[in-house]
Design a protein around this motif. Structure first.
Motif, short mmCIF file in Angstrom:
data_model
loop_
_atom_site.label_atom_id
_atom_site.label_comp_id
_atom_site.label_asym_id
_atom_site.label_seq_id
_atom_site.Cartn_x
_atom_site.Cartn_y
_atom_site.Cartn_z
N GLY A 1 -6.38 -4.73 3.23
CA GLY A 1 -6.00 -6.13 3.04
C GLY A 1 -4.89 -6.33 2.03
O GLY A 1 -4.50 -7.47 1.77
N GLN A 2 -4.37 -5.27 1.42
CA GLN A 2 -3.32 -5.40 0.42
C GLN A 2 -1.91 -5.16 0.97
O GLN A 2 -0.96 -5.05 0.23
N ASP A 3 -1.81 -5.10 2.31
CA ASP A 3 -0.50 -4.89 2.92
C ASP A 3 0.43 -6.06 2.59
O ASP A 3 0.03 -7.22 2.67
N ARG A 4 1.64 -5.74 2.18
CA ARG A 4 2.70 -6.73 1.96
C ARG A 4 3.95 -6.14 2.56
O ARG A 4 4.34 -5.02 2.21
N TYR A 5 4.57 -6.85 3.45
CA TYR A 5 5.74 -6.32 4.16
C TYR A 5 7.02 -6.94 3.63
O TYR A 5 7.11 -8.15 3.44
N VAL B 1 0.86 -1.18 0.00
CA VAL B 1 0.00 0.00 0.00
C VAL B 1 0.90 1.24 0.00
O VAL B 1 1.51 1.56 1.01
N PRO B 2 1.00 1.94 -1.12
CA PRO B 2 1.88 3.11 -1.19
C PRO B 2 1.32 4.28 -0.39
O PRO B 2 0.14 4.34 -0.06
N LEU C 1 -5.97 17.37 15.42
CA LEU C 1 -4.90 16.44 15.06
C LEU C 1 -5.08 16.01 13.62
O LEU C 1 -6.21 15.83 13.15
N THR C 2 -3.98 15.81 12.93
CA THR C 2 -4.05 15.26 11.58
C THR C 2 -3.69 13.78 11.67
O THR C 2 -2.63 13.41 12.18
N VAL C 3 -4.61 12.94 11.21
CA VAL C 3 -4.38 11.50 11.12
C VAL C 3 -4.53 11.11 9.65
O VAL C 3 -5.01 11.89 8.83
N TYR C 4 -4.13 9.89 9.32
CA TYR C 4 -4.17 9.46 7.92
C TYR C 4 -5.09 8.26 7.76
O TYR C 4 -4.97 7.27 8.48
N GLN C 5 -6.01 8.40 6.82
CA GLN C 5 -7.01 7.38 6.56
C GLN C 5 -6.62 6.61 5.30
O GLN C 5 -6.36 7.20 4.25
N GLN C 6 -6.60 5.29 5.42
CA GLN C 6 -6.25 4.45 4.27
C GLN C 6 -7.44 4.33 3.33
O GLN C 6 -8.58 4.20 3.75
N ASN C 7 -7.17 4.37 2.03
CA ASN C 7 -8.19 4.18 1.01
C ASN C 7 -8.83 2.80 1.24
O ASN C 7 -8.13 1.79 1.24
N PRO C 8 -10.15 2.74 1.43
CA PRO C 8 -10.80 1.45 1.70
C PRO C 8 -10.58 0.40 0.62
O PRO C 8 -10.58 -0.80 0.90
N ALA C 9 -10.34 0.82 -0.62
CA ALA C 9 -10.11 -0.14 -1.71
C ALA C 9 -8.79 -0.89 -1.54
O ALA C 9 -8.59 -1.94 -2.16
N THR C 10 -7.89 -0.37 -0.72
CA THR C 10 -6.58 -1.01 -0.53
C THR C 10 -6.49 -1.84 0.75
O THR C 10 -5.44 -2.40 1.04
#
Length: 78
Positions: free
Chosen positions: A49-53, A19-20, A38-47
């Motif tokens: 489960g696509q985490d690859r480490y 996930v870039p 506070l500024t937090v970051y929300q991941q695009n819902p379409a991505t």
């Protein structure tokens, strides 16, 4: 007193290559403890489960720490 220094080089890190960064968008929320924004970051819902480490040694990931410890005498006295 003893000066203690530790240099860790070529450290290991797990990088999320699935996930870039551009798939996260800033969102402003209100801190419930002090009511500041506070500024937090929300991941695009379409991505989701696509985490690859990738376990790697990123260049420049080093750590240096320095501590000052009391010198111990006989029987643990300072």
């Amino acid at each position: 007193m003893h000066l203690f220094r530790r240099d860790d080089q070529e450290r290991i890190a797990a990088l999320d290559v699935g996930v870039p960064a551009q798939d996260f968008s800033p969102v402003t929320i209100l801190d419930p403890f002090d009511n500041q924004q506070l500024t937090v970051y929300q991941q695009n819902p379409a991505t989701l489960g696509q985490d690859r480490y990738l376990l790697t040694n990123p260049p420049g990931l080093n750590e240096r720490s320095m501590d000052l410890w009391p010198k111990r005498g006989p029987r643990g006295t300072a």
